[in-house]
Scaffold this motif. Structure first.
Motif, mmCIF file in Angstrom:
data_model
loop_
_atom_site.group_PDB
_atom_site.id
_atom_site.type_symbol
_atom_site.label_atom_id
_atom_site.label_comp_id
_atom_site.label_asym_id
_atom_site.label_seq_id
_atom_site.Cartn_x
_atom_site.Cartn_y
_atom_site.Cartn_z
ATOM 1 N N ALA A 1 18.244 -39.094 -52.929
ATOM 2 C CA ALA A 1 17.796 -38.851 -51.562
ATOM 3 C C ALA A 1 16.490 -38.175 -51.588
ATOM 4 O O ALA A 1 15.719 -38.285 -50.704
ATOM 5 C CB ALA A 1 18.822 -37.885 -50.823
ATOM 6 N N GLY A 2 16.572 -37.151 -52.314
ATOM 7 C CA GLY A 2 15.149 -36.489 -52.586
ATOM 8 C C GLY A 2 13.892 -37.482 -53.003
ATOM 9 O O GLY A 2 12.791 -37.482 -52.391
ATOM 10 N N LYS A 3 14.380 -38.395 -53.867
ATOM 11 C CA LYS A 3 13.268 -39.264 -54.382
ATOM 12 C C LYS A 3 12.719 -40.287 -53.269
ATOM 13 O O LYS A 3 11.711 -40.528 -53.118
ATOM 14 C CB LYS A 3 13.825 -40.013 -55.658
ATOM 15 N N LYS A 4 13.915 -40.921 -52.729
ATOM 16 C CA LYS A 4 13.410 -41.586 -51.705
ATOM 17 C C LYS A 4 12.794 -41.014 -50.300
ATOM 18 O O LYS A 4 11.793 -41.618 -49.772
ATOM 19 C CB LYS A 4 14.782 -42.439 -50.961
ATOM 20 N N ASN B 1 9.081 -37.084 -40.684
ATOM 21 C CA ASN B 1 10.285 -36.516 -40.137
ATOM 22 C C ASN B 1 10.473 -35.204 -40.815
ATOM 23 O O ASN B 1 10.979 -35.014 -42.090
ATOM 24 C CB ASN B 1 11.472 -37.402 -40.247
ATOM 25 N N ILE B 2 10.095 -34.046 -40.309
ATOM 26 C CA ILE B 2 10.127 -32.652 -40.847
ATOM 27 C C ILE B 2 11.478 -32.293 -41.074
ATOM 28 O O ILE B 2 12.143 -31.730 -42.113
ATOM 29 C CB ILE B 2 9.260 -31.674 -40.033
ATOM 30 N N ASP B 3 12.425 -32.886 -39.908
ATOM 31 C CA ASP B 3 13.742 -32.481 -40.219
ATOM 32 C C ASP B 3 14.290 -32.941 -41.255
ATOM 33 O O ASP B 3 15.380 -32.459 -42.006
ATOM 34 C CB ASP B 3 14.532 -32.509 -38.725
ATOM 35 N N LEU B 4 14.175 -34.232 -41.525
ATOM 36 C CA LEU B 4 14.881 -34.928 -42.621
ATOM 37 C C LEU B 4 14.317 -34.325 -43.845
ATOM 38 O O LEU B 4 15.158 -34.201 -45.046
ATOM 39 C CB LEU B 4 14.283 -36.624 -42.489
ATOM 40 N N THR B 5 13.149 -34.012 -44.237
ATOM 41 C CA THR B 5 12.681 -33.196 -45.459
ATOM 42 C C THR B 5 13.451 -32.044 -45.609
ATOM 43 O O THR B 5 13.922 -31.553 -46.621
ATOM 44 C CB THR B 5 11.277 -33.003 -45.052
ATOM 45 N N TYR B 6 13.670 -31.115 -44.465
ATOM 46 C CA TYR B 6 14.347 -29.920 -44.508
ATOM 47 C C TYR B 6 15.813 -30.335 -45.020
ATOM 48 O O TYR B 6 16.369 -29.768 -45.721
ATOM 49 C CB TYR B 6 14.549 -29.488 -43.204
ATOM 50 N N SER B 7 16.348 -31.440 -44.397
ATOM 51 C CA SER B 7 17.776 -31.609 -44.630
ATOM 52 C C SER B 7 17.884 -32.161 -46.078
ATOM 53 O O SER B 7 18.905 -31.800 -46.983
ATOM 54 C CB SER B 7 18.371 -32.867 -43.754
ATOM 55 N N VAL B 8 16.993 -32.871 -46.761
ATOM 56 C CA VAL B 8 17.056 -33.324 -47.938
ATOM 57 C C VAL B 8 17.036 -31.934 -48.899
ATOM 58 O O VAL B 8 17.879 -32.062 -50.132
ATOM 59 C CB VAL B 8 15.905 -34.316 -48.511
ATOM 60 N N HIS B 9 16.151 -31.291 -48.837
ATOM 61 C CA HIS B 9 15.930 -29.893 -49.676
ATOM 62 C C HIS B 9 17.153 -29.059 -49.709
ATOM 63 O O HIS B 9 17.520 -28.542 -50.547
ATOM 64 C CB HIS B 9 14.532 -29.258 -49.371
ATOM 65 N N PHE B 10 17.469 -28.817 -48.533
ATOM 66 C CA PHE B 10 18.706 -28.114 -48.296
ATOM 67 C C PHE B 10 19.926 -28.530 -49.055
ATOM 68 O O PHE B 10 20.365 -27.679 -49.579
ATOM 69 C CB PHE B 10 18.921 -27.875 -46.695
ATOM 70 N N ASN B 11 20.185 -29.867 -48.575
ATOM 71 C CA ASN B 11 21.343 -30.433 -49.413
ATOM 72 C C ASN B 11 21.222 -30.274 -50.963
ATOM 73 O O ASN B 11 22.160 -30.106 -51.460
ATOM 74 C CB ASN B 11 21.340 -32.016 -48.849
ATOM 75 N N LEU B 12 19.922 -30.646 -51.236
ATOM 76 C CA LEU B 12 19.474 -30.720 -52.928
ATOM 77 C C LEU B 12 19.888 -29.187 -53.310
ATOM 78 O O LEU B 12 20.550 -29.078 -54.344
ATOM 79 C CB LEU B 12 18.431 -31.086 -53.175
ATOM 80 N N ALA B 13 19.798 -28.185 -52.729
ATOM 81 C CA ALA B 13 19.756 -26.790 -53.267
ATOM 82 C C ALA B 13 21.325 -26.516 -53.013
ATOM 83 O O ALA B 13 21.721 -25.745 -54.057
ATOM 84 C CB ALA B 13 18.976 -25.927 -52.211
ATOM 85 N N VAL B 14 22.032 -26.875 -52.130
ATOM 86 C CA VAL B 14 23.248 -26.605 -52.298
ATOM 87 C C VAL B 14 24.031 -27.311 -53.138
ATOM 88 O O VAL B 14 24.998 -26.766 -53.957
ATOM 89 C CB VAL B 14 24.003 -26.908 -50.453
ATOM 90 N N GLN B 15 23.848 -28.494 -53.530
ATOM 91 C CA GLN B 15 24.453 -29.155 -54.672
ATOM 92 C C GLN B 15 24.085 -28.752 -55.955
ATOM 93 O O GLN B 15 24.865 -28.505 -56.919
ATOM 94 C CB GLN B 15 24.165 -30.821 -54.535
ATOM 95 N N TYR B 16 22.982 -28.300 -56.053
ATOM 96 C CA TYR B 16 22.741 -27.419 -57.411
ATOM 97 C C TYR B 16 23.362 -26.085 -57.429
ATOM 98 O O TYR B 16 23.939 -25.882 -58.549
ATOM 99 C CB TYR B 16 21.118 -27.087 -57.464
ATOM 100 N N HIS B 17 23.583 -25.497 -56.250
ATOM 101 C CA HIS B 17 24.429 -24.264 -56.464
ATOM 102 C C HIS B 17 25.866 -24.730 -56.606
ATOM 103 O O HIS B 17 26.516 -23.963 -57.644
ATOM 104 C CB HIS B 17 24.409 -23.673 -54.937
#
Length: 772
Positions: A161-164, A182-198
């Motif tokens: 999702a981050g790549k796309k 879409n700033i909200d989409l960018t925020y969602s992508v990065h937040f989800n990526l951080a959570v999954q890394y965690h």
């Protein structure tokens, strides 16, 4: 009446067109003619027709009737009824011949419909929208995978999702559509990526991703994500970084509820064993929690009490625990309070608190009626009920708290431990929280089992057997457990006959009890029926693959069957599961048995502090004629265990062989202290004195030995030799007479001579009577 003249009385073209456009254009109250008078006409029959007018319109008496001129005229107009001479919905003509609604004149086209036209290629804007939908889908799939604990898949979806999303932003900037990013989409992508890394424990990547979000000024409330960053530092045990991160949030006045993070800061200080700072943080957080948040306030208060317990301030801890129990009693707090009473040895309060534990009703304990009603529909309706699983888990935890509390206070709550167990068991039987299903509760039965084991601890085996036999009349599960304990008890006592009866009983009651199968195999092993014992050990492993006892005993059984290779595989498997000196010894012993001394030495060296293994290493090196290594390991074995007689014997012989009698004397004296009634060690000490030339000490020691052991023939023999060497011929003769009497008494046939060798204690006495 005047009429229209021929010159101008007729309709012109415009008038004719207007009349044709009107439905009533063919109707007129006058007739046009030269010198005639227009009169009204009477209705005519369908056969007769009126004379034509000058404009060529034929009037008829039946207006619109079929066959009339007017009817013919209407056929040329639109087919629309003008009067109500027909019922609504009915037509005089054949519906099949009447054409339907066809504004585009496509009625002549029949057959298969034309194929759909292909959609034209999407515009760049539409492609971006499609890509945005794909990104949202990937975020949802990642979140669902994380919910199902499939963290690798969740991380993979998050990265994709981050790549796309990055491609989408670049494409929109390239097309000049930066305002559509879409700033909200960018925020969602990065937040989800951080959570999954965690979730995947990629802490560095998670921190970096959170940092990208926090530093982006477009996200007004992104500073709250520092909480997650602090949690990651906490999991990494980087407490200083965690404290600093939480402090940044707490000091920010924009976050009204940030004071609750002081609980996390208190937990960090608690982990660092800085209990004073932890209590300070907990109290600060408690002041910022409103009175409506009772659950949170009670949890913080419990943390404060736990910190006081760690500091040894039990009275302060008691005050906080009691405050919680008055307002909102729960099982864990009640158990902690009982522990404080136990430390203070307050027997009365321990009793009262245990009874209060039994009276605590929580959502996890359902009524008996609800439970019985739910048993029938549970398998049919709710196959995977999360709420029911949670309730069962809480019930299990509560039962564990009660059992632990009972086992803890039973030995000390009364003057006699038996009375203490009686109090606990009777309290459990009388309590309705124990979910009685038979005459006795399950928890009470568990405590009775502990009671029986307590008898074993106090070596009251008969009472333990009586208690365990009482379970034969109870349910199948308890009966099987009691029989398993009885079989093990009889095995330790060496009562094979009775023990095997209960071993068979436990196996019959529960064929899937690994411990019962192991006990049965042990009885077969003792009877040297190794093949059947091996079968039971294998069956126990099929039930419980990690049963350590079954694996170890299987290795012993295969070793007894001389199946050394299989035994090696079994013990190597066990070595990967546990670190045990016994397993290392068995592996080394097997390699020694098959002649692989190098591997035996390698395995023995893995236990460098075990005296038996060190002695075994010394023996192996002695077989290989490596005296220095053999001496080293025997000396190490003596250092760790100075009472091993085999090691002492070897060391004494080693120093005698190397003619270092002073050191040999040390080990023989040690052996004589361990075995004071064994004559050979004292004789060897005296021989060492004689060898170093200390004849008086040797003679005195020989005389003491002869006085303590007058029936020993070896001592007079040595005295004869010693007296001759010292020139004491009279004493030599007297001792010779004593020796002769002893040999005659013992039925000895040979006559003593100085050159006749004798053996004592594994050493050879030569012509001079000295140990070689």
């Amino acid at each position: 009446m005047g009429g229209f003249g021929s010159g101008g009385g007729g309709w012109n073209d415009k008038q004719q067109q207007n009349e044709d456009d009107s439905l009533y254009g063919g109707f007129s109250s006058t007739s046009v003619g030269t010198g005639g008078v227009a009169t009204g006409y009477a209705p005519q029959s369908s056969i007769q027709r009126p004379p034509p007018s000058s404009n060529g319109v034929q009037w008829g008496g039946g207006w619109g009737a079929p066959g009339t001129q007017a009817g013919s005229m209407l056929k040329t107009m639109d087919a629309r009824p003008m009067t109500s001479n027909r019922a609504s919905g009915y037509q005089s003509r054949n519906p099949a011949s009447q054409s339907g609604f066809d504004p585009l004149n496509q009625g002549h086209m029949h057959g298969q419909a034309l194929p759909l036209q292909k959609r034209a290629d999407n515009s760049p804007e539409e492609q971006c929208l499609e890509m945005e939908k794909k990104v949202n889908t990937l975020i949802e799939e990642s979140a669902m995978a994380a919910l199902q604990k499939d963290f690798p898949l969740a991380l993979e979806k998050a990265i994709e999702a981050g790549k796309k999303e990055r491609w989408l932003c670049k494409e929109r900037e390239k097309l000049g559509l930066g305002d559509q990013i879409n700033i909200d989409l960018t925020y969602s992508v990065h937040f989800n990526l951080a959570v999954q890394y965690h979730n995947s424990q990629c802490y560095t990547e998670a921190i970096n991703t959170y940092t990208l979000i926090v530093r982006n000024k477009q996200y007004a409330q992104s500073g709250r994500l520092r909480v997650n960053m602090g949690n990651i530092y906490y999991e990494q045990k980087k407490y200083t970084y965690a404290i600093n991160t939480y402090t940044l949030i707490v000091r920010n006045k924009q976050y009204a509820q940030s004071g609750r993070l002081r609980v996390n800061m208190g937990n960090i200080y608690y982990e660092q064993k800085k209990y004073t700072y932890a209590i300070k943080m907990y109290k600060t957080a408690l002041d910022q929690v409103p009175p409506t948040g009772k659950d949170l306030r009670f949890k913080i208060t419990r943390n404060i009490a736990n910190a006081y317990v760690k500091m040894g301030q039990y009275q302060d801890a008691l005050n906080h625990y009691e405050a919680i129990m008055k307002e909102c009693p729960d099982m864990q707090t009640g158990f902690n309070l009982l522990l404080c009473y136990y430390v203070l040895r307050d027997k009365d309060k321990m009793k009262r608190q245990f009874l209060k534990l039994l009276q605590i009703r929580t959502a996890s304990v359902a009524d008996e009626e609800e439970e019985e009603e739910g048993e029938d529909t549970e398998k049919e309706v709710l196959v995977d009920d999360g709420l029911l699983s949670e309730l069962r888990e809480r019930r299990k935890q509560n039962a564990q708290f009660i059992l632990t509390a009972g086992r803890l206070i039973a030995p000390v709550v009364e003057s006699d431990w038996e009375k203490g167990f009686e109090f606990v068991v009777s309290s459990l039987k009388q309590s309705r929280v124990t979910e009685l299903k038979q005459s006795n509760s399950r928890l009470a039965s568990e405590m009775e089992m502990c009671w029986a084991l307590q008898y074993l601890k106090h070596q009251k085996y008969n009472r333990a057997i009586e208690c365990l036999k009482a379970f034969e009349k109870k349910d199948k599960e308890l009966k099987a457990r009691a029989a398993c304990n009885l079989s093990y008890l009889y095995f330790l006592e060496g009562d094979i006959e009775n023990g095997e009866v209960y071993a068979n009983m436990s196996v019959d009651a529960d064929k899937y009890n690994a411990k019962a199968l192991v006990n049965k195999g042990n009885y077969l092993y003792v009877k040297h029926d190794y093949d059947k014992a091996k079968e039971f050990y294998l069956e126990a492993l099929s039930v419980e693959a990690d049963c350590v006892e079954a694996i170890y005993n299987l290795g012993l059984a295969t070793k007894a069957l001389h199946q050394y290779e299989e035994s090696l595989r079994v013990f190597k498997r066990l070595q990967t599961m546990i670190e045990s000196v016994e397993v290392i010894y068995q592996l080394a012993n097997l390699y020694d048995a098959i002649g692989r001394h190098d591997m035996a030495v390698e395995w023995f060296k893995k236990a460098p502090t075990d005296p038996a293994i060190l002695a075994r290493l010394g023996t192996i090196y002695a077989k290989e004629d490596d005296e220095s290594q053999a001496f080293h390991y025997h000396l190490e074995a003596y250092r760790y265990l100075p009472v091993n007689m085999e090691v002492i014997n070897w060391l004494g012989a080693y120093f005698v062989k190397n003619e270092v009698y002073e050191k040999a004397m040390k080990y023989f004296e040690r052996a004589s202290q361990i075995q004071p009634h064994e004559v050979k060690w004292q004789l060897l000490v005296a021989s060492c004195y004689r060898r170093i030339g200390a004849f008086p000490q040797a003679k005195k020691m020989y005389e003491d030995i002869h006085r303590k052991h007058p029936d020993n023939a070896e001592c007079p023999r040595y005295l004869v030799h010693l007296c001759k060497e010292m020139g004491l011929n009279d004493e030599a003769v007297s001792y010779h007479k004593v020796l002769a009497k002893l040999e005659k008494r013992q039925g000895a046939q040979h006559i003593y001579s100085p050159g006749a060798p004798g053996t004592q204690g594994g050493y050879v006495d030569g012509q001079d009577g000295q140990p070689q």
